[in-house]
Enzyme design. Structure first.
Site, short mmCIF file in Angstrom:
data_model
loop_
_atom_site.label_atom_id
_atom_site.label_comp_id
_atom_site.label_asym_id
_atom_site.label_seq_id
_atom_site.Cartn_x
_atom_site.Cartn_y
_atom_site.Cartn_z
N LEU A 1 0.82 -1.21 0.00
CA LEU A 1 0.00 0.00 0.00
C LEU A 1 0.85 1.26 0.00
O LEU A 1 1.89 1.34 0.65
CB LEU A 1 -0.92 0.01 1.23
CG LEU A 1 -1.86 -1.19 1.35
CD1 LEU A 1 -2.79 -1.00 2.55
CD2 LEU A 1 -2.68 -1.43 0.08
N GLY B 1 -1.67 6.38 -2.51
CA GLY B 1 -2.82 6.26 -3.41
C GLY B 1 -3.89 5.36 -2.79
O GLY B 1 -5.07 5.72 -2.72
N HIS B 2 -3.45 4.19 -2.31
CA HIS B 2 -4.41 3.28 -1.64
C HIS B 2 -5.00 3.95 -0.41
O HIS B 2 -6.19 3.80 -0.12
CB HIS B 2 -3.71 2.00 -1.19
CG HIS B 2 -3.13 1.17 -2.31
ND1 HIS B 2 -1.78 1.03 -2.51
CD2 HIS B 2 -3.73 0.44 -3.26
CE1 HIS B 2 -1.57 0.23 -3.54
NE2 HIS B 2 -2.74 -0.14 -4.02
#
Ligand code: PAF
Length: 280
Positions: free
Chosen positions: A34, A37-38
């Site tokens: 991750l 963005g995630h």
């Protein structure tokens, strides 16, 4: 730390209780490793649903290259730490048999949209995505799902699949998050050697220049060759595609005659990067 559930029966029990209480369930499907963005998707889900599930499953069916699958970063512990501040209710980390039990024989294929852009270079990739994503929707009982626009084609394909299969999930796209130097965040950035990492932002910069030229009436016929030369000069080994497509439906365009996306895939330092930007 957020609770981690690894089997679908336990997840189902939890989700059934939430549904009985009338709660809206949001899911953020990921393959882990991750990044910001995630995390922006988790944050959007937290704001848009009563319950949030982040799924982490490195889906073997969407890797057309075995070494790509092998090298894909797996960082579950760090992922859980990164998600801790976001108020996620459950991290669902299914083992392979929860998703593909013995005898599994079903594949979902979306026609048309999957044959262009990344689909033309990664045979079977989108079939893997559109086979696992509905399973994740059903296992999580999701009412809403958040995806990054970084994978713009994937977002369009998943929307088509959910609509075609009457899966009652609202698919929500969120803007690409970038490093300060403009490089679009991707789990694959971790694989870039240092010199390639330094050169990689050229992709976004060249695309930005093209987008400005297109907005002023330029055509792809005149812009693509100089852009590819600029990318080669900046250290990219190969451009797989650099195309202007309708933002909705992905029809191929030469000039800006409707809302569009400029999309690219290119190799640098042995890593395949993709990016896209809105034009017009
Ligand atoms: O974008 C991804 O990380 C994957 O393609 C997804 C949507 C989690 C399906 O495996």
């Amino acid at each position: 730390m957020t609770e981690i559930i690894r089997d679908k029966a336990a997840l189902r029990a939890r989700v059934t209780a939430w549904k009985r209480a009338g709660e809206v369930i949001g899911v953020v499907p990921t393959m882990g490793a991750l990044h910001e963005g995630h995390l922006s998707l988790a944050q959007a889900a937290r704001a848009g649903a009563d319950r949030v599930i982040v799924t982490i499953f490195v889906n073997p069916r969407q890797f057309n290259n075995p070494s790509d699958l092998e090298n894909y970063p797996r960082t579950e512990h760090q992922d859980a730490e990164k998600l801790a501040p976001f108020g996620v209710d459950v991290i669902y980390v299914p083992g392979p048999s929860e998703i593909y039990p013995d005898g599994f024989a079903t594949s979902v294929h979306v026609e048309g949209l999957t044959e262009i852009l990344c689909g033309a270079f990664r045979p079977g990739h989108f079939d893997g995505v559109t086979t696992v994503v509905p399973k994740l929707f059903l296992q999580t009982g999701a009412d809403k799902a958040w995806f990054g626009e970084k994978d713009y084609q994937q977002l369009q394909v998943v929307r088509r699949m959910a609509a075609d299969l009457d899966i009652p999930v609202e698919v929500i796209g969120c803007p690409t998050v970038r490093e300060p130097d403009g490089l679009a965040l991707s789990s694959r950035n971790l694989l870039l050697p240092a010199d390639a990492r330094a050169k990689a932002p050229a992709l976004g910069h060249v695309m930005q220049g093209m987008a400005e030229a297109l907005a002023q009436g330029g055509t792809m016929a005149e812009l693509v060759a100089p852009a590819e030369a600029a990318l080669a000069g900046a250290g990219f080994d190969k451009v797989e595609y650099l195309e202007l497509r309708a933002a909705d439906g992905l029809a191929l365009l030469d000039r800006l005659d409707r809302p569009a996306r400029l999309l690219a895939a290119a190799w640098i330092g042995g890593v395949r990067l993709i990016d896209n930007i809105a034009v017009g």
